[in-house]
Design an enzyme around this catalytic site. Structure first.
Site, short mmCIF file in Angstrom:
data_model
loop_
_atom_site.label_atom_id
_atom_site.label_comp_id
_atom_site.label_asym_id
_atom_site.label_seq_id
_atom_site.Cartn_x
_atom_site.Cartn_y
_atom_site.Cartn_z
N ASN A 108 8.02 5.89 4.99
CA ASN A 108 8.79 6.71 5.91
C ASN A 108 9.35 8.00 5.29
O ASN A 108 9.42 9.02 5.96
CB ASN A 108 9.93 5.88 6.50
N PRO A 124 9.86 -0.25 -0.01
CA PRO A 124 9.43 0.56 -1.15
C PRO A 124 8.14 1.30 -0.81
O PRO A 124 7.27 0.76 -0.14
CB PRO A 124 9.16 -0.47 -2.25
N GLU A 125 8.03 2.53 -1.29
CA GLU A 125 6.81 3.28 -1.07
C GLU A 125 5.92 3.14 -2.31
O GLU A 125 6.33 2.55 -3.31
CB GLU A 125 7.14 4.72 -0.70
N ARG A 150 9.34 2.96 14.11
CA ARG A 150 9.90 3.48 12.86
C ARG A 150 10.58 4.81 13.13
O ARG A 150 10.16 5.58 13.99
CB ARG A 150 8.80 3.68 11.80
#
Ligand SMILES: [Zn+2]
Length: 263
Positions: A165, A2-3, A253
């Site tokens: 991301n 989660p951002e 990533r």
């Protein structure tokens, strides 16, 4: 993972539904042994900073970091709460409502000093109020002094807190910036515009729960595939230049970008 916008939404839910109430805190799975330190106390405030959530029960604070696998679920019930399903690390109960936390990287009770220490380690959050541009200044200082790539810096929670991301890829694309350029080589005006863009985009995430980064697609609920310029679009045509979007692994990533637009 989660951002930041997700964590801010969770904080908003706690503030509207649980704040000011005495909350029973239990650990059905048993791993959150400190639950007794806060259980039965009044939740005074929920605050998000980047990807971390701080639930204030007077002087005792629960620090929660979801990490990759962590998840929240909220439920309403009429008389008796439903049995916990799966590995529930912490359950927060008020009459008629509950919140279940599963699989977080961190869930611990801390005090005010430890809170300050945790906040010191985190960079500025574009979703926080920026008094006199101090947060922008801090971001510029940190990003512009580093020889790491701007793509890595945007994922570094001590440089800018809350960006993950998806926002990373989209912010860089929207700035038409080469993701591999070192922070110190990126003109300050461009770094500033990335910060301002994050301040513009992330509240849309808080409001809608969706990371909508394409201008003109910011209304309604567009399909996932339409929401982004480059994120998870490797091999597809760039929406602007019709070159191919690529994916490269950077610092473990996945990084998505358009080499033609982001020279
Ligand atoms: Zn392109």
């Amino acid at each position: 993972m989660p951002e930041g916008h997700t964590v801010h939404r969770i904080a908003n839910t706690f503030n509207s539904d649980f704040c000011g109430k005495k909350v029973k805190v239990v650990s059905p799975q048993g791993r959150f042994t400190q639950s007794e330190l806060v259980s039965g106390k009044k939740l005074t405030e929920a605050k998000a900073h980047g990807k971390q959530l701080f639930l204030h029960f007077g002087k005792a604070i629960i620090r929660i970091h979801l990490g990759i696998y962590g998840k929240w679920s909220f439920q309403q019930f009429s008389t008796t709460p439903p049995d916990p399903v799966g590995e529930v690390r912490a359950r927060f109960l008020i009459p008629n409502k509950l919140a279940d936390l599963r699989g977080p990287t961190a869930c611990e009770v801390i005090d005010e000093n430890q809170l300050q220490e945790a906040l010191r380690k985190l960079g500025p959050d574009p979703l926080a109020k920026d008094h006199q541009g101090k947060n922008l200044e801090r971001f510029l200082e940190k990003a512009h002094s580093s020889s790491r790539s701007i793509a890595e810096l945007l994922m570094n929670q001590s440089v800018i807190a809350g960006v993950g991301n998806v926002y990373r890829a989209e912010l860089l694309y929207r700035a038409r910036l080469n993701p591999f350029l070192a922070g110190k080589k990126v003109p300050k005006e461009l770094l500033e515009s990335i910060w301002l863009d994050a301040q513009r985009l992330m509240p849309i995430g808080v409001r809608t729960g969706m990371m909508l980064t394409r201008e003109g697609y910011l209304k309604g609920k567009p399909e996932l595939a339409d929401r982004y310029y480059v994120y998870k679009r490797a091999g597809e045509r760039c929406r602007e230049c019709s070159g191919k979007v690529v994916m490269e692994v950077l610092a473990a990533r996945k990084l998505y970008f358009c080499p033609r637009c982001q020279k």
